[in-house]
Scaffold this motif. Structure first.
Motif, PDB file in Angstrom:
ATOM      1  N   HIS A 123       0.836  -1.206   0.000  1.00  0.00           N
ATOM      2  CA  HIS A 123       0.000   0.000   0.000  1.00  0.00           C
ATOM      3  C   HIS A 123       0.870   1.256   0.000  1.00  0.00           C
ATOM      4  O   HIS A 123       0.936   1.989   0.993  1.00  0.00           O
ATOM      5  CB  HIS A 123      -0.924  -0.016   1.207  1.00  0.00           C
ATOM      6  N   PRO A 124       1.547   1.540  -1.130  1.00  0.00           N
ATOM      7  CA  PRO A 124       2.436   2.706  -1.178  1.00  0.00           C
ATOM      8  C   PRO A 124       1.696   4.033  -1.303  1.00  0.00           C
ATOM      9  O   PRO A 124       2.309   5.093  -1.145  1.00  0.00           O
ATOM     10  CB  PRO A 124       3.280   2.439  -2.415  1.00  0.00           C
ATOM     11  N   ASN A 125       0.393   3.966  -1.587  1.00  0.00           N
ATOM     12  CA  ASN A 125      -0.418   5.170  -1.757  1.00  0.00           C
ATOM     13  C   ASN A 125      -1.543   5.188  -0.721  1.00  0.00           C
ATOM     14  O   ASN A 125      -1.755   4.208  -0.001  1.00  0.00           O
ATOM     15  CB  ASN A 125      -0.995   5.227  -3.176  1.00  0.00           C
ATOM     16  N   TYR A 126      -2.288   6.284  -0.660  1.00  0.00           N
ATOM     17  CA  TYR A 126      -3.344   6.458   0.336  1.00  0.00           C
ATOM     18  C   TYR A 126      -4.610   5.745  -0.127  1.00  0.00           C
ATOM     19  O   TYR A 126      -5.610   6.368  -0.468  1.00  0.00           O
ATOM     20  CB  TYR A 126      -3.587   7.948   0.556  1.00  0.00           C
ATOM     21  N   ASP A 127      -4.551   4.418  -0.112  1.00  0.00           N
ATOM     22  CA  ASP A 127      -5.668   3.624  -0.591  1.00  0.00           C
ATOM     23  C   ASP A 127      -6.622   3.301   0.558  1.00  0.00           C
ATOM     24  O   ASP A 127      -6.509   3.833   1.653  1.00  0.00           O
ATOM     25  CB  ASP A 127      -5.160   2.356  -1.281  1.00  0.00           C
ATOM     26  N   SER A 128      -7.568   2.385   0.298  1.00  0.00           N
ATOM     27  CA  SER A 128      -8.592   2.078   1.293  1.00  0.00           C
ATOM     28  C   SER A 128      -8.005   1.494   2.577  1.00  0.00           C
ATOM     29  O   SER A 128      -8.583   1.644   3.657  1.00  0.00           O
ATOM     30  CB  SER A 128      -9.627   1.122   0.711  1.00  0.00           C
ATOM     31  N   PHE A 129      -6.850   0.828   2.478  1.00  0.00           N
ATOM     32  CA  PHE A 129      -6.214   0.270   3.673  1.00  0.00           C
ATOM     33  C   PHE A 129      -5.894   1.376   4.676  1.00  0.00           C
ATOM     34  O   PHE A 129      -6.270   1.303   5.852  1.00  0.00           O
ATOM     35  CB  PHE A 129      -4.934  -0.477   3.285  1.00  0.00           C
ATOM     36  N   PHE A 135       7.197  16.566   2.429  1.00  0.00           N
ATOM     37  CA  PHE A 135       6.115  16.311   1.469  1.00  0.00           C
ATOM     38  C   PHE A 135       6.712  15.591   0.271  1.00  0.00           C
ATOM     39  O   PHE A 135       7.715  16.030  -0.304  1.00  0.00           O
ATOM     40  CB  PHE A 135       5.468  17.617   1.025  1.00  0.00           C
ATOM     41  N   ARG A 136       6.084  14.476  -0.118  1.00  0.00           N
ATOM     42  CA  ARG A 136       6.534  13.717  -1.284  1.00  0.00           C
ATOM     43  C   ARG A 136       5.841  14.258  -2.520  1.00  0.00           C
ATOM     44  O   ARG A 136       4.614  14.219  -2.637  1.00  0.00           O
ATOM     45  CB  ARG A 136       6.260  12.227  -1.081  1.00  0.00           C
ATOM     46  N   SER A 182      -2.856  14.483  -5.425  1.00  0.00           N
ATOM     47  CA  SER A 182      -3.695  13.465  -4.800  1.00  0.00           C
ATOM     48  C   SER A 182      -2.814  12.477  -4.049  1.00  0.00           C
ATOM     49  O   SER A 182      -1.809  12.001  -4.590  1.00  0.00           O
ATOM     50  CB  SER A 182      -4.509  12.718  -5.869  1.00  0.00           C
ATOM     51  N   PHE A 183      -3.195  12.168  -2.811  1.00  0.00           N
ATOM     52  CA  PHE A 183      -2.484  11.129  -2.065  1.00  0.00           C
ATOM     53  C   PHE A 183      -2.903   9.733  -2.532  1.00  0.00           C
ATOM     54  O   PHE A 183      -2.190   8.766  -2.312  1.00  0.00           O
ATOM     55  CB  PHE A 183      -2.740  11.274  -0.566  1.00  0.00           C
ATOM     56  N   TYR A 203       3.371  23.441  -4.378  1.00  0.00           N
ATOM     57  CA  TYR A 203       3.277  22.467  -3.297  1.00  0.00           C
ATOM     58  C   TYR A 203       2.792  23.176  -2.036  1.00  0.00           C
ATOM     59  O   TYR A 203       3.449  24.104  -1.546  1.00  0.00           O
ATOM     60  CB  TYR A 203       4.640  21.811  -3.033  1.00  0.00           C
ATOM     61  N   THR A 204       1.655  22.745  -1.525  1.00  0.00           N
ATOM     62  CA  THR A 204       1.109  23.310  -0.289  1.00  0.00           C
ATOM     63  C   THR A 204       1.305  22.281   0.820  1.00  0.00           C
ATOM     64  O   THR A 204       0.757  21.169   0.757  1.00  0.00           O
ATOM     65  CB  THR A 204      -0.380  23.639  -0.456  1.00  0.00           C
ATOM     66  N   ILE A 205       2.087  22.645   1.827  1.00  0.00           N
ATOM     67  CA  ILE A 205       2.538  21.696   2.842  1.00  0.00           C
ATOM     68  C   ILE A 205       2.048  22.141   4.214  1.00  0.00           C
ATOM     69  O   ILE A 205       2.321  23.264   4.658  1.00  0.00           O
ATOM     70  CB  ILE A 205       4.076  21.584   2.840  1.00  0.00           C
ATOM     71  N   ASP A 206       1.339  21.253   4.879  1.00  0.00           N
ATOM     72  CA  ASP A 206       0.823  21.515   6.225  1.00  0.00           C
ATOM     73  C   ASP A 206       1.960  21.360   7.236  1.00  0.00           C
ATOM     74  O   ASP A 206       2.497  20.272   7.417  1.00  0.00           O
ATOM     75  CB  ASP A 206      -0.305  20.518   6.528  1.00  0.00           C
ATOM     76  N   LEU A 207       2.327  22.471   7.888  1.00  0.00           N
ATOM     77  CA  LEU A 207       3.335  22.438   8.947  1.00  0.00           C
ATOM     78  C   LEU A 207       2.683  22.450  10.328  1.00  0.00           C
ATOM     79  O   LEU A 207       3.341  22.732  11.329  1.00  0.00           O
ATOM     80  CB  LEU A 207       4.316  23.600   8.792  1.00  0.00           C
TER      81      LEU A 207
END
Length: 607
Positions: free
Chosen positions: A249-255, A513-514, A520-521, A535-539
């Protein structure tokens, strides 16, 4: 005769403590196996107060880290103030860990509630409370739940589907989302050293186990490891479920989405106190996100936040006067335990006190003062942009030039260490893992693959209370890139009140941030070489005063090793399958012009 017997019996109980010089505990211990609805039994240690004159409520914590060595609560700084007030303390191994039966599952998914035989951490909590109420005498039928880290997460699981006797919960440093911001990934970037070592620690055996590194300094070991595919090939042999999940699961999938609190939390059904540490090296994102999620549906004012100048769980161990080299002028952890945590449970479990809890109580670093807020972030905070400028300058004035940029070469073969070397194993002998976020960043300041911008010496205090975002306009010659952004408080070159802090570069907030996840994650995309992307990065949120005479600094880099795995900088569908040849040098460029004004967005409050 009966009086003499009772006196001798009391002396017998006291004698071991008197001989050792330690006052005997007023608590007595009982070890039990509590059956769950599916027949699995969970190892549980119960401390009851001897000779209690009144029924007492329970305080429950559930953990994967082993409860057999748990001392009497009056001897544990974390809960001593509550122990002095009188509770029944319950410590439990979750299923599959240490002496508990059953199979362990990392952050077990929420059950199918249509299946009456299904189990999860919520049902195990429910069944445990049911058993306690029926089998431990002299109780008030009221339970509070608390815990740090994984025990914070199990507290959340208790709160989302609570037993009627569960009156309140304090989740402390609970992870919320293992892909977006907690232990295993930050914004999709894999936390290599922690993920590798934690998966081994929790799943190699039923008890915590440290990976047997041949090196004391593990930086070189991880570098020689090569591509992530070598982990299973050389060491884990597909036997650790958590590592296998990383690979699958390298991406933000359902897992990851199902595991996240985002999919589990709704309205707060009981009072919740979320606790966070500003320099938590494992789960700072988690409690802030949990608070935010509950706050969206908190019509009954049951959701509260506490944040202080601590590392992971630091409020439960030390006195909180210092963290690493940083001093706070007051015993912040003692204040939390005595004036926040103990009164919280006393009110909700015993009806003691006024219960006048502020929505948010946070320790403001820099000024080193406790603050109370009616909302978090505070409504009075105003957004101000801090812009990157030419010649390494940082300013609240927007750039007016038509062009302008800074560039550096990022080489995966020579990654920047995330803390000073030697980098000890995370939980190994002599490890400085717990305080790395407070380390002086001068150790990388002059590297050619690190960019820095700083303000002039501040002529007045700048108070940042609330959210911090980085907005980068950047390009790369590669097709993927990581962006590490650090907001730093640079101390004066001469700092007489603490000379060793002169010129110190203290990270106040940071993250990675990658680049593949910029849109999309769930669906990563290659970066088009040499194209300017945003790139918008939440700090995250902070509460810090940059004092007059200090400087504000931003550092930017693209490797942070081995806490973050090396980005090949060549797009591949799954970095866990990348080949050695995929790891390539790339030139990264940060733009700072009128049309591409890279900057930080700060929540500034006028004090």
């Amino acid at each position: 005769m009966k009086i003499i017997f009772l006196w001798l019996n009391s002396l017998f109980l006291l004698l071991p403590g008197l001989l050792s010089g330690q006052i005997p505990s007023p608590y007595e211990r009982r070890d039990v196996l509590i059956p769950m609805r599916d027949g699995v039994r969970l190892n549980t240690v119960i401390y009851t107060l001897r000779n209690s004159k009144e029924p007492l409520p329970f305080l429950l914590t559930r953990t994967p880290y082993g409860v057999n060595e748990t001392e009497s609560p009056d001897r544990i700084p974390y809960v001593k103030d509550m122990a002095d007030d009188g509770y029944i303390f319950v410590y439990q191994d979750i299923r599959g860990r240490y002496k508990s039966e059953g199979a362990f599952e990392m952050q077990r998914f929420t059950r199918n509630k249509k299946d009456p035989k299904a189990i999860d951490e919520s049902t195990d909590t429910y069944d445990t409370i049911d058993w306690l109420l029926a089998n431990i005498p002299n109780n008030t039928k009221k339970v509070g739940m608390y815990g740090i880290s994984y025990a914070g997460w199990t507290s959340v699981m208790g709160a989302i589907d609570p037993h009627p006797a569960l009156m309140t919960v304090s989740e402390q440093a609970s992870p919320s989302d293992m892909f977006l911001g907690d232990d295993f990934h930050h914004n999709g970037a894999f936390r290599l050293s922690y993920g590798f070592e934690y998966a081994f620690m929790e799943e190699a055996t039923k008890q915590d186990s440290l990976f047997p590194f041949p090196n004391y300094d593990i930086y070189d070991w991880y570098l020689k490891l090569g591509p992530l595919s070598n982990v299973n090939k050389l060491y884990f042999k597909d036997k650790l479920p958590t590592w296998n999940d990383f690979v699958k699961h390298p991406n933000y999938d359902s897992f990851w989405q199902k595991q996240s609190l985002i999919s589990r939390i709704d309205r707060p059904k009981i009072p919740i106190m979320n606790v966070a540490g500003w320099w938590d090296q494992e789960d700072f994102y988690g409690p802030l996100k949990a608070y935010q999620l509950w706050e969206k549906q908190d019509q009954a004012h049951k959701n509260f936040l506490v944040a202080g100048p601590w590392n992971h769980g630091g409020w439960g161990r030390s006195d909180g006067r210092t963290l690493g080299n940083i001093q706070f002028d007051t015993a912040t952890a003692v204040t939390f335990r005595k004036e926040i945590q103990a009164p919280w449970f006393a009110y909700y479990l015993k009806g003691k006190g006024a219960g006048n809890f502020a929505e948010a109580v946070t320790f403001q670093t820099g000024s080193n003062t406790w603050k109370r807020y009616e909302t978090w972030p505070p409504k009075e905070a105003m957004t101000r942009n801090l812009y990157f400028q030419a010649n390494g300058k940082l300013s609240f004035d927007a750039p007016g030039t038509a062009s302008g940029s800074d560039a550096y070469i990022s080489d995966p073969a020579q990654p920047i260490p995330y803390r000073t070397r030697p980098i000890e194993a995370t939980y190994g002998p002599g490890s400085r893992w717990r305080t790395w976020l407070t380390e002086d960043q001068r150790f990388v300041h002059d590297r050619p693959d690190v960019l820095s911008w700083e303000t002039d010496v501040l002529q007045e205090d700048v108070t940042v209370t609330g959210e911090v975002w980085a907005k980068l306009f950047a390009a790369t010659t590669g097709s993927d890139a990581d962006w590490v952004v650090k907001l730093i408080d640079e101390y004066p070159a001469q700092y007489p009140q603490q000379p060793t802090m002169s010129g110190y570069q203290l990270m106040i907030t940071n993250d990675v941030f990658r680049g593949r996840f910029r849109n999309s994650f769930e669906k990563p995309e290659a970066i088009q070489p040499n194209k300017i992307e945003t790139y918008t990065i939440d700090l995250h949120t902070i509460n810090h005063v940059f004092k007059k005479g200090h400087k504000m600094m931003v550092q930017l880099q693209s490797t942070w090793f081995p806490i973050i795995d090396r980005n090949p900088q060549k797009f591949v569908p799954n970095i866990f399958d990348a080949k050695e040849s995929d790891y390539q040098k790339a030139t990264h460029t940060i733009f700072r012009s009128a049309t591409s004004p890279s900057h930080l967005e700060l929540s500034v409050v006028k004090e």
